[in-house]
Design a protein around this motif. Structure first.
Motif, short mmCIF file in Angstrom:
data_model
loop_
_atom_site.label_atom_id
_atom_site.label_comp_id
_atom_site.label_asym_id
_atom_site.label_seq_id
_atom_site.Cartn_x
_atom_site.Cartn_y
_atom_site.Cartn_z
N UNK A 16 7.22 -5.27 -2.01
CA UNK A 16 8.19 -6.35 -1.83
C UNK A 16 8.08 -6.94 -0.42
N UNK A 17 8.70 -6.32 0.56
CA UNK A 17 8.72 -6.88 1.91
C UNK A 17 9.41 -5.94 2.87
N UNK A 18 10.26 -6.48 3.74
CA UNK A 18 10.88 -5.66 4.78
C UNK A 18 12.33 -6.08 4.97
N UNK A 46 0.82 -1.22 0.00
CA UNK A 46 0.00 0.00 0.00
C UNK A 46 0.85 1.26 0.00
N UNK A 47 2.17 1.11 0.09
CA UNK A 47 3.10 2.24 0.17
C UNK A 47 2.78 3.14 1.36
N UNK A 48 2.52 2.50 2.50
CA UNK A 48 2.23 3.22 3.73
C UNK A 48 3.23 2.84 4.81
N UNK A 49 3.76 3.83 5.50
CA UNK A 49 4.68 3.57 6.60
C UNK A 49 3.94 2.93 7.77
N UNK A 50 4.66 2.15 8.56
CA UNK A 50 4.11 1.63 9.81
C UNK A 50 4.37 2.68 10.88
N UNK A 51 3.34 3.30 11.43
CA UNK A 51 3.55 4.39 12.38
C UNK A 51 4.01 3.90 13.75
N UNK A 68 10.32 -8.86 14.13
CA UNK A 68 9.17 -9.30 14.92
C UNK A 68 8.41 -8.11 15.50
N UNK A 69 9.16 -7.10 15.98
CA UNK A 69 8.52 -5.90 16.52
C UNK A 69 7.76 -5.17 15.41
N UNK A 70 8.37 -5.04 14.24
CA UNK A 70 7.72 -4.34 13.13
C UNK A 70 6.45 -5.06 12.68
N UNK A 71 6.52 -6.38 12.55
CA UNK A 71 5.35 -7.14 12.12
C UNK A 71 4.24 -7.10 13.18
N UNK A 72 4.62 -7.22 14.44
CA UNK A 72 3.64 -7.15 15.53
C UNK A 72 2.93 -5.80 15.51
N UNK A 73 3.69 -4.74 15.29
CA UNK A 73 3.11 -3.39 15.26
C UNK A 73 2.21 -3.22 14.04
N UNK A 74 2.64 -3.71 12.89
CA UNK A 74 1.83 -3.60 11.68
C UNK A 74 0.47 -4.29 11.88
N UNK A 75 0.49 -5.42 12.54
CA UNK A 75 -0.75 -6.14 12.79
C UNK A 75 -1.66 -5.34 13.73
N UNK A 76 -1.09 -4.73 14.76
CA UNK A 76 -1.87 -3.94 15.70
C UNK A 76 -2.46 -2.71 15.01
N UNK A 77 -1.63 -2.03 14.22
CA UNK A 77 -2.09 -0.81 13.53
C UNK A 77 -3.19 -1.17 12.54
N UNK A 78 -3.01 -2.26 11.81
CA UNK A 78 -4.02 -2.69 10.85
C UNK A 78 -5.35 -2.95 11.57
N UNK A 79 -5.29 -3.62 12.73
CA UNK A 79 -6.51 -3.88 13.48
C UNK A 79 -7.10 -2.62 14.08
N UNK A 80 -6.25 -1.75 14.62
CA UNK A 80 -6.74 -0.51 15.23
C UNK A 80 -7.42 0.38 14.20
N UNK A 81 -6.91 0.32 12.96
CA UNK A 81 -7.49 1.18 11.92
C UNK A 81 -8.91 0.76 11.56
N UNK A 82 -9.29 -0.46 11.93
CA UNK A 82 -10.67 -0.89 11.71
C UNK A 82 -11.61 -0.23 12.72
N UNK A 83 -11.04 0.21 13.87
CA UNK A 83 -11.83 0.85 14.91
C UNK A 83 -11.86 2.36 14.74
N UNK A 84 -10.69 2.94 14.45
CA UNK A 84 -10.56 4.39 14.31
C UNK A 84 -9.17 4.67 13.77
N UNK A 85 -8.85 5.94 13.55
CA UNK A 85 -7.51 6.30 13.12
C UNK A 85 -6.55 6.12 14.29
N UNK A 86 -5.44 5.39 14.11
CA UNK A 86 -4.46 5.23 15.19
C UNK A 86 -3.98 6.60 15.68
#
Length: 224
Positions: free
Chosen positions: A158-160, A107-112, A175-193
Protein backbone atom coordinates in the motif's frame (compact mmCIF):
# COMPACT_ATOMS: atom_id res chain seq x y z
CA UNK A 1 -7.43 33.74 12.68
CA UNK A 2 -9.52 31.49 14.92
CA UNK A 3 -8.03 28.35 16.45
CA UNK A 4 -9.98 26.20 13.98
CA UNK A 5 -8.64 28.20 11.04
CA UNK A 6 -5.08 27.75 12.30
CA UNK A 7 -5.23 23.94 12.31
CA UNK A 8 -7.13 23.84 9.03
CA UNK A 9 -4.48 26.02 7.38
CA UNK A 10 -1.79 23.68 8.68
CA UNK A 11 -3.58 20.67 7.16
CA UNK A 12 -3.83 22.43 3.80
CA UNK A 13 -0.15 23.45 3.81
CA UNK A 14 1.01 19.94 4.71
CA UNK A 15 -1.22 18.33 2.09
CA UNK A 16 -0.02 20.62 -0.68
CA UNK A 17 3.63 20.22 0.38
CA UNK A 18 3.16 16.43 0.35
CA UNK A 19 1.91 16.65 -3.22
CA UNK A 20 4.60 19.09 -4.36
CA UNK A 21 7.40 16.96 -2.89
CA UNK A 22 6.29 13.88 -4.80
CA UNK A 23 5.08 11.83 -1.84
CA UNK A 24 1.79 11.17 -3.67
CA UNK A 25 0.45 11.08 -7.22
CA UNK A 26 -2.91 12.56 -8.18
CA UNK A 27 -5.44 12.55 -5.35
CA UNK A 28 -3.85 9.64 -3.47
CA UNK A 29 -2.99 10.06 0.20
CA UNK A 30 -4.62 12.19 2.89
CA UNK A 31 -3.75 14.52 5.77
CA UNK A 32 -5.47 15.43 9.02
CA UNK A 33 -4.97 17.58 12.09
CA UNK A 34 -6.52 17.59 15.55
CA UNK A 35 -8.01 20.74 17.03
CA UNK A 36 -7.86 21.10 20.80
CA UNK A 37 -11.66 21.18 20.87
CA UNK A 38 -11.66 17.60 19.61
CA UNK A 39 -12.53 18.08 15.95
CA UNK A 40 -10.35 16.22 13.44
CA UNK A 41 -9.92 18.12 10.18
CA UNK A 42 -9.37 15.85 7.17
CA UNK A 43 -8.61 16.48 3.53
CA UNK A 44 -11.65 15.76 1.36
CA UNK A 45 -12.01 12.64 -0.75
CA UNK A 46 -10.86 12.65 -4.41
CA UNK A 47 -10.00 16.35 -4.68
CA UNK A 48 -6.76 17.51 -6.36
CA UNK A 49 -4.42 19.02 -3.80
CA UNK A 50 -4.16 22.36 -5.55
CA UNK A 51 -7.90 22.71 -4.95
CA UNK A 52 -7.81 21.81 -1.26
CA UNK A 53 -8.53 24.79 0.98
CA UNK A 54 -9.62 25.50 4.54
CA UNK A 55 -13.17 25.84 3.21
CA UNK A 56 -13.47 22.30 1.87
CA UNK A 57 -11.86 20.29 4.65
CA UNK A 58 -14.13 17.89 6.54
CA UNK A 59 -14.41 18.11 10.32
CA UNK A 60 -15.24 14.86 12.12
CA UNK A 61 -15.38 13.67 15.71
CA UNK A 62 -13.41 10.68 17.01
CA UNK A 63 -16.27 8.36 15.99
CA UNK A 64 -16.11 9.61 12.41
CA UNK A 65 -19.31 11.67 12.42
CA UNK A 66 -19.22 14.78 10.22
CA UNK A 67 -19.52 17.74 12.58
CA UNK A 68 -18.22 20.61 10.42
CA UNK A 69 -17.80 21.35 6.73
CA UNK A 70 -19.75 19.92 3.81
CA UNK A 71 -17.11 17.79 2.03
CA UNK A 72 -16.93 14.02 2.22
CA UNK A 73 -13.84 13.16 4.31
CA UNK A 74 -11.07 10.93 3.01
CA UNK A 75 -12.01 7.27 2.67
CA UNK A 76 -9.06 6.54 4.97
CA UNK A 77 -10.59 8.43 7.90
CA UNK A 78 -10.77 5.24 10.02
CA UNK A 79 -6.98 4.96 9.93
CA UNK A 80 -6.53 8.58 10.99
CA UNK A 81 -9.08 8.33 13.79
CA UNK A 82 -7.52 5.14 15.12
CA UNK A 83 -4.26 7.05 15.61
CA UNK A 84 -5.93 9.94 17.40
CA UNK A 85 -7.88 7.64 19.70
CA UNK A 86 -4.79 5.60 20.57
CA UNK A 87 -2.30 8.44 21.05
CA UNK A 88 -3.46 11.66 22.74
CA UNK A 89 -0.11 13.32 21.97
CA UNK A 90 -0.65 12.98 18.20
CA UNK A 91 -1.85 16.19 16.54
CA UNK A 92 -1.29 15.32 12.87
CA UNK A 93 -1.54 12.24 10.63
CA UNK A 94 -0.33 11.91 7.05
CA UNK A 95 -0.80 9.01 4.63
CA UNK A 96 1.26 8.93 1.45
CA UNK A 97 2.63 6.68 -1.31
CA UNK A 98 6.28 7.72 -1.78
CA UNK A 99 8.14 5.68 -4.38
CA UNK A 100 11.03 4.26 -2.37
CA UNK A 101 9.17 3.68 0.88
CA UNK A 102 6.39 2.01 -1.11
CA UNK A 103 8.93 -0.34 -2.69
CA UNK A 104 9.79 -1.51 0.82
CA UNK A 105 6.07 -1.86 1.61
CA UNK A 106 5.49 -3.97 -1.50
CA UNK A 107 8.52 -6.13 -0.69
CA UNK A 108 7.32 -6.44 2.93
CA UNK A 109 10.67 -5.16 4.17
CA UNK A 110 11.19 -2.70 7.01
CA UNK A 111 13.21 0.46 6.40
CA UNK A 112 16.22 0.00 8.71
CA UNK A 113 17.33 2.82 11.00
CA UNK A 114 20.89 2.96 9.68
CA UNK A 115 21.07 6.75 9.96
CA UNK A 116 20.96 8.59 13.28
CA UNK A 117 18.18 10.98 12.30
CA UNK A 118 15.86 8.06 11.56
CA UNK A 119 15.88 7.09 15.23
CA UNK A 120 15.70 10.67 16.48
CA UNK A 121 12.74 11.61 14.28
CA UNK A 122 11.01 8.27 13.67
CA UNK A 123 11.97 6.22 16.73
CA UNK A 124 13.81 3.46 14.86
CA UNK A 125 13.21 0.99 12.04
CA UNK A 126 10.02 1.62 10.05
CA UNK A 127 8.15 -1.67 10.26
CA UNK A 128 5.69 -3.16 7.77
CA UNK A 129 2.14 -3.57 9.04
CA UNK A 130 0.24 -6.64 7.87
CA UNK A 131 -2.02 -6.19 4.87
CA UNK A 132 -5.55 -5.02 5.61
CA UNK A 133 -8.05 -3.63 3.06
CA UNK A 134 -7.95 0.11 2.38
CA UNK A 135 -10.39 2.22 4.36
CA UNK A 136 -11.26 -0.43 6.94
CA UNK A 137 -11.26 -0.31 10.72
CA UNK A 138 -8.97 -3.33 10.58
CA UNK A 139 -6.30 -1.34 8.76
CA UNK A 140 -6.51 1.37 11.41
CA UNK A 141 -6.11 -1.18 14.19
CA UNK A 142 -3.15 -2.77 12.44
CA UNK A 143 -1.17 0.43 11.84
CA UNK A 144 -1.72 1.61 15.42
CA UNK A 145 0.02 -1.55 16.65
CA UNK A 146 3.27 -0.22 15.19
CA UNK A 147 3.09 3.45 16.21
CA UNK A 148 3.33 3.45 20.00
CA UNK A 149 7.08 4.18 19.78
CA UNK A 150 7.41 5.14 16.11
CA UNK A 151 6.35 8.04 13.90
CA UNK A 152 6.03 6.00 10.70
CA UNK A 153 4.76 2.62 9.57
CA UNK A 154 4.64 0.98 6.17
CA UNK A 155 1.41 -0.67 5.04
CA UNK A 156 1.96 -3.91 3.15
CA UNK A 157 1.28 -3.51 -0.59
CA UNK A 158 0.00 0.00 0.00
CA UNK A 159 2.11 2.92 1.25
CA UNK A 160 3.08 4.69 4.46
CA UNK A 161 1.40 6.39 7.42
CA UNK A 162 3.13 8.97 9.62
CA UNK A 163 2.12 10.71 12.84
CA UNK A 164 3.41 13.78 14.64
CA UNK A 165 2.55 16.60 16.97
CA UNK A 166 1.10 18.48 13.98
CA UNK A 167 0.35 17.89 10.29
CA UNK A 168 3.66 19.52 9.37
CA UNK A 169 5.51 17.34 11.87
CA UNK A 170 3.92 14.23 10.33
CA UNK A 171 5.00 15.51 6.90
CA UNK A 172 8.58 15.80 8.12
CA UNK A 173 8.44 12.21 9.36
CA UNK A 174 7.32 11.09 5.91
CA UNK A 175 10.15 13.00 4.26
CA UNK A 176 12.73 11.45 6.61
CA UNK A 177 11.37 7.95 5.98
CA UNK A 178 11.33 8.36 2.19
CA UNK A 179 14.82 9.92 2.17
CA UNK A 180 16.12 6.99 4.21
CA UNK A 181 14.39 4.40 2.02
CA UNK A 182 16.05 5.91 -1.02
CA UNK A 183 19.49 5.85 0.66
CA UNK A 184 19.07 2.25 1.85
CA UNK A 185 17.88 1.14 -1.57
CA UNK A 186 20.95 2.73 -3.16
CA UNK A 187 23.36 1.45 -0.50
CA UNK A 188 22.05 -2.08 -0.99
CA UNK A 189 23.33 -1.94 -4.57
CA UNK A 190 26.85 -1.52 -3.13
CA UNK A 191 26.69 -3.86 -0.14
CA UNK A 192 24.47 -4.82 2.78
CA UNK A 193 23.62 -1.68 4.81
CA UNK A 194 25.48 -1.64 8.14
CA UNK A 195 23.52 -1.04 11.34
CA UNK A 196 24.43 1.67 13.83
CA UNK A 197 26.18 0.50 17.02
CA UNK A 198 23.77 -0.80 19.67
CA UNK A 199 24.57 1.99 22.16
CA UNK A 200 23.99 4.68 19.54
CA UNK A 201 20.62 3.16 18.67
CA UNK A 202 19.66 3.06 22.35
CA UNK A 203 20.81 6.61 23.05
CA UNK A 204 18.97 8.09 20.07
CA UNK A 205 15.84 6.08 20.90
CA UNK A 206 15.83 7.80 24.29
CA UNK A 207 15.95 11.16 22.52
CA UNK A 208 12.90 10.20 20.46
CA UNK A 209 11.05 8.97 23.53
CA UNK A 210 11.75 12.22 25.38
CA UNK A 211 10.61 14.36 22.47
CA UNK A 212 7.41 12.38 22.02
CA UNK A 213 6.41 12.21 25.67
CA UNK A 214 7.55 15.69 26.71
CA UNK A 215 7.09 17.96 23.68
CA UNK A 216 4.51 16.55 21.29
CA UNK A 217 1.44 17.37 23.38
CA UNK A 218 2.78 20.87 24.09
CA UNK A 219 3.48 21.49 20.40
CA UNK A 220 0.01 20.28 19.45
CA UNK A 221 -1.62 22.66 21.94
CA UNK A 222 0.42 25.61 20.68
CA UNK A 223 -0.49 24.84 17.07
CA UNK A 224 -4.19 24.43 17.72
Amino acid sequence: MTENTDIRAEVVRAAQAMDESGLVVGTAGNVSGRHTGGTIWLTPSSLPYDQVSIDNLAGVDLEGNLVAGVSRPSTEKAMHLACYRAFPEVGGVLHCHPVHASMFAVAHRSIPAVIEEVIIYLGGDVAVADYRPTGTDELGEEVVRHLADRSAVLMANHGMLCVGSSPNHALHAAQVAEHTARIVWGASRLSDPVELPTKARSDFAEVYSYLRTQTWATSARLLS
